[in-house]
Design a protein around this motif. Structure first.
Motif: not given
Length: 326
Positions: A49, A226-227
């Motif tokens: 991302d 990742q979030q």
């Protein structure tokens, strides 16, 4: 496999109790409150991302960064990117560095912090943990940049492990990693208290990051991780409040130890001292349900992290009082 802190299952098995105050790591006991992640994070392959890299570059002040599955992944991989080299690893420090450089055909020497400047002239790679784990020793950024330039001039590397650097960001050299030969490791596990998501970053010049990414392969960071990390790295209000709280807690721990005759050093996340009876101190604390980090080789001593709550502080104070009266 080397021994590390956080091994509470081993503690429970050995001492037959479950009510532990875990001070065996330098991880922030008040971790970042992870947000609810999007449902598709559990389903999609975790392609990189760009928002994560951008958030990391902004937080760490680095021009380019590669997310990795904890700094441990980079520590294991970096020795594989060089032909056999002369490597000096700061000592005492995080043992995984020396372990992996020695295990991949390099001529590795453990080098006391006082001798690192001299080691730069005679080695191809110098590894410095800054601030140091476990002692809290710090090498000034200006000195590190001089060493990095000297090493790079002959194709060498300076590897700076800044895993505990988030409470003293002014001494980071991550902003200078566009130059060849300077590699900086950062972690969200310590300051953010998110060791469980296994995420760290490598700052270095573009060519080395490409080589490292190729070696590590695809899908190294889970979608949920990742979030969560994007939220943590972007939350400036939480970061500022946490730095203030950690500095206060770190000073409280140092003062508590001093009140019981222990002169320690360290960072806002942990304190360390060269304990004359480290095994006995470790045993004393474990019998009272307090799990501390025992060092018996390169540095004979004790490292303590921060208690998670007031009850933990009181248990530590009581155990220290009993120890100091022996």
């Amino acid at each position: 496999m080397l021994e590390h802190g956080g091994n509470l299952r081993d503690a429970a098995k050995r001492f037959g109790r479950e009510d532990w105050v875990d001070l065996s790591t330098g991880i922030n006991p008040h971790w970042y409150p992870a947000p609810v992640v999007a449902n598709n994070a559990w389903h999609r392959l975790p392609e990189p991302d760009p928002a994560l890299t951008a958030a990391a570059q902004a937080f760490y002040g680095a021009p380019q960064m590669l997310p990795v599955a904890g700094t441990q992944a980079a520590i294991q991989a970096l020795p594989r990117l060089r032909t056999p080299s002369r490597v000096a690893v700061s000592a005492p420090s995080y043992a995984e560095h020396a372990h992996h450089w020695a295990g991949h055909g390099h001529a590795m020497t453990l080098t006391p912090y006082a001798d690192l400047a001299a080691a730069v002239a005679h080695h191809d790679v110098v590894v410095v943990v800054n601030p140091n784990n476990p002692t809290g020793d710090v090498v000034p950024a200006a000195q590190l940049l001089q060493w990095a330039g000297d090493l790079a001039a002959r194709g060498g590397w300076l590897v700076v492990d800044e895993a505990f650097g988030d409470t003293a960001a002014g001494n980071s050299v991550a902003a200078h990693t566009a130059q060849p030969g300077l590699i900086v490791l950062r972690s969200v596990g310590k300051f953010f208290g998110l060791a469980g998501i296994r995420l760290g970053f490598v700052a270095a010049h573009a060519g080395l990051l490409r080589d490292l990414a190729d070696l590590l392969g695809p899908w190294t960071i889970s979608g949920p991780a990742q979030q969560i990390a994007v939220a943590a790295l972007s939350d400036q209000a939480w970061q500022a409040a946490t730095r203030k709280q950690l500095h206060a807690s770190g000073e409280r721990l140092r003062a508590l130890l001093a009140a019981h005759g222990i002169q320690s050093c360290g960072t806002p996340l942990f304190q360390w001292w060269a304990e004359p009876q480290p095994e006995a101190f470790w045993q004393h604390m474990a019998e009272r349900g307090i799990w501390v980090r025992l060092f018996t080789q390169a540095a004979r001593g004790i490292r303590l992290g921060l208690p998670p709550d007031e009850a933990g502080w009181q248990r530590l104070q009581a155990a220290l009082t009993e120890w100091s009266k022996q």
